[in-house]
Design a protein around this motif. Structure first.
Motif, short mmCIF file in Angstrom:
data_model
loop_
_atom_site.label_atom_id
_atom_site.label_comp_id
_atom_site.label_asym_id
_atom_site.label_seq_id
_atom_site.Cartn_x
_atom_site.Cartn_y
_atom_site.Cartn_z
N GLU B 10 0.84 -1.20 0.00
CA GLU B 10 0.00 0.00 0.00
C GLU B 10 0.88 1.26 0.00
OE1 GLU B 10 -2.76 2.38 -0.63
OE2 GLU B 10 -3.09 0.25 -0.89
N GLU B 11 1.97 1.22 0.74
CA GLU B 11 2.90 2.36 0.75
C GLU B 11 3.52 2.57 -0.64
OE1 GLU B 11 4.65 2.30 5.35
OE2 GLU B 11 5.56 1.02 3.81
N LEU B 12 3.87 1.47 -1.26
CA LEU B 12 4.49 1.54 -2.58
C LEU B 12 3.51 2.13 -3.60
CD1 LEU B 12 7.16 0.87 -3.85
CD2 LEU B 12 6.37 -1.45 -4.30
N ARG B 13 2.27 1.68 -3.51
CA ARG B 13 1.21 2.17 -4.40
C ARG B 13 1.07 3.69 -4.21
NH1 ARG B 13 -4.13 3.00 -3.52
NH2 ARG B 13 -5.37 3.09 -5.43
N GLU B 14 1.02 4.10 -2.97
CA GLU B 14 0.88 5.51 -2.64
C GLU B 14 2.05 6.33 -3.20
OE1 GLU B 14 -1.76 6.68 -1.10
OE2 GLU B 14 -0.89 8.71 -1.34
N MET B 15 3.28 5.82 -2.98
CA MET B 15 4.48 6.51 -3.46
C MET B 15 4.47 6.62 -4.99
SD MET B 15 7.16 4.49 -0.98
CE MET B 15 8.60 4.70 -2.02
N ALA B 16 4.09 5.54 -5.63
CA ALA B 16 4.09 5.52 -7.10
C ALA B 16 3.07 6.51 -7.67
CB ALA B 16 3.81 4.11 -7.61
N LEU B 17 1.88 6.53 -7.09
CA LEU B 17 0.84 7.44 -7.59
C LEU B 17 1.23 8.89 -7.33
CD1 LEU B 17 -2.43 5.50 -6.64
CD2 LEU B 17 -1.48 5.86 -8.93
N GLU B 18 1.83 9.11 -6.19
CA GLU B 18 2.32 10.45 -5.86
C GLU B 18 3.37 10.91 -6.89
OE1 GLU B 18 1.76 13.65 -3.80
OE2 GLU B 18 0.78 11.81 -3.15
N ALA B 19 4.32 10.02 -7.16
CA ALA B 19 5.40 10.33 -8.12
C ALA B 19 4.85 10.53 -9.53
CB ALA B 19 6.45 9.22 -8.10
N ALA B 20 3.91 9.67 -9.91
CA ALA B 20 3.30 9.79 -11.25
C ALA B 20 2.57 11.11 -11.38
CB ALA B 20 2.35 8.62 -11.50
N GLY B 21 1.84 11.49 -10.34
CA GLY B 21 1.11 12.76 -10.36
C GLY B 21 2.06 13.94 -10.51
N ALA B 22 3.18 13.88 -9.81
CA ALA B 22 4.15 14.97 -9.88
C ALA B 22 4.78 15.04 -11.28
CB ALA B 22 5.23 14.77 -8.82
N LEU B 23 5.07 13.87 -11.86
CA LEU B 23 5.63 13.84 -13.23
C LEU B 23 4.67 14.46 -14.23
CD1 LEU B 23 7.25 10.28 -13.40
CD2 LEU B 23 8.43 12.44 -13.86
N VAL B 24 3.39 14.08 -14.13
CA VAL B 24 2.39 14.61 -15.06
C VAL B 24 2.21 16.11 -14.84
CG1 VAL B 24 -0.06 14.54 -15.69
CG2 VAL B 24 1.19 12.42 -15.34
N ALA B 25 2.16 16.52 -13.59
CA ALA B 25 1.96 17.94 -13.29
C ALA B 25 3.09 18.77 -13.91
CB ALA B 25 1.90 18.17 -11.78
N GLU B 26 4.30 18.23 -13.90
CA GLU B 26 5.45 18.96 -14.42
C GLU B 26 5.58 18.87 -15.94
OE1 GLU B 26 9.47 18.13 -13.01
OE2 GLU B 26 8.64 18.41 -11.00
N GLN B 27 5.42 17.65 -16.46
CA GLN B 27 5.79 17.42 -17.86
C GLN B 27 4.63 16.98 -18.75
OE1 GLN B 27 9.14 14.62 -17.88
NE2 GLN B 27 9.79 15.39 -15.89
N GLY B 28 3.43 16.85 -18.18
CA GLY B 28 2.29 16.41 -18.98
C GLY B 28 2.33 14.92 -19.24
N PHE B 29 1.33 14.45 -19.96
CA PHE B 29 1.17 13.02 -20.27
C PHE B 29 2.44 12.43 -20.88
CE2 PHE B 29 -1.83 9.90 -22.76
CZ PHE B 29 -1.33 8.85 -22.00
N ARG B 30 3.05 13.19 -21.79
CA ARG B 30 4.25 12.68 -22.48
C ARG B 30 5.42 12.47 -21.52
NH1 ARG B 30 1.69 10.85 -26.72
NH2 ARG B 30 -0.12 12.19 -26.82
N GLY B 31 5.36 13.11 -20.38
CA GLY B 31 6.45 12.97 -19.42
C GLY B 31 6.33 11.76 -18.51
N LEU B 32 5.26 11.01 -18.71
CA LEU B 32 4.99 9.88 -17.80
C LEU B 32 5.43 8.55 -18.41
CD1 LEU B 32 3.62 9.01 -15.14
CD2 LEU B 32 1.50 8.74 -16.43
#
Lengths: 205, 205
Positions: B10-32
């Protein structure tokens, strides 16, 4: 490759835009590159850049053609109707049909972004505004005297609304339960908006 | 890398979604990408795929979070208003604000496409429909008894319309002359639509 003397500048431009349009229609925006366009017409990328300033310039010219085609389609629709309300409903329907028929080329108009320091050229803006003009003249005919600003606002509200329906429906994000067609949603949007717009009288925005 | 025993599933899931959200927020869909998400949390791509079935699954779960956030934002807005008409206008404004604040993450909801043979899972559809429900209940309160279909149609027309305004405005395609704000266009759209919808009486669509 490199047979740049075989065609006139105008012929080359025509061939390149034709090839670019076909690439986009097949593969979408991501399928478009100067290299692929050059390969499709049997010229080098260098020859292409004798005709277009850069890829953005080529895309703008391609989008201008799509806008011309859209304008022609909407103009024909407007010539086939008489009551302004019917015309506005028909224009909405025709916009959806056009977007569906030319999905990727239509989408490119909205996907393409110029670099932040560049403005759209006047010949491009002219094409956008004459398309709005078609809608605004019908709004004026329907609603009587209104300020240019009120008409602009109404034309933008209607167009953005129908555009939103197209975007969501073509990307299959509209009505996830599958019971509504974009045509039906657009008719509801335009019809109710117009009722409200005409009822509200001039100068109420 | 490969420290998969350090965190719970569950922690890993949380960390991954958090990181994915930050990547998208910064670089958009193409950055993911799975690779970038894995790198951001210090795990291997293999570990990521013990938690998510594939990248589509990760994106759906990320989009579900964005939808939850949107729902919360709209719910708060609805709790702060009383007259249904005011609420619907305020919901439109809040949608625009949310789209602007979370531009890339909001866009990802619409950019992401599952492979054609896959349907959206029920837990995802549930999040979409409860957001519509917020709009529909206000429409019902405003317009009195209507068939569920009429309410669905109206909610879709209004939402698609406001969505179209957001899309065009955030991509700087709305009002190329620069005189209209998306907020103003949305108010015009919602206000006039509602006038028409309430005036037209039940069962007129």
């Amino acid at each position: 490759m490199g047979r740049r003397n075989e065609h006139s500048r105008e012929e080359l431009r025509e061939m390149a835009l034709e090839a670019a349009g076909a690439l986009v229609a097949e593969q979408g925006f991501r399928g478009l590159s100067a290299r692929k366009v050059a390969a499709a017409i049997g010229y080098t990328v260098g020859s292409l850049y004798l005709i277009f300033r850069n890829l953005d310039d080529l895309i703008l010219q391609l989008n201008a053609r799509t806008l011309d085609q859209l304008y022609e389609a909407l103009l024909t629709t407007r010539q086939d109707c008489s009551a302004p309300r019917d015309c506005l409903l028909a224009l909405g329907q025709r916009y959806i049909e056009f977007a569906r028929q030319h999905h990727h080329r239509w989408k490119l108009i909205f996907e393409h972004q110029l670099p932040p320091d560049q403005d759209l050229p006047p010949w491009y803006l002219e094409r956008v505004s004459r398309t709005f003009e078609l809608v605004q003249s019908q709004l004026q005919a329907l609603a009587g005297p209104r300020s240019p600003r009120e008409l602009t606002l109404a034309a933008h509200a209607l167009w953005s609304g129908v555009h939103g329906i197209c975007v969501l429906s073509l990307d299959e994000k509209l009505d996830l339960a599958g019971h509504l067609s974009p045509e039906e949603v657009a008719d509801s949007l335009v019809a109710h908006y117009l009722e409200g717009f005409t009822a509200s009288g001039p100068h109420s925005g």
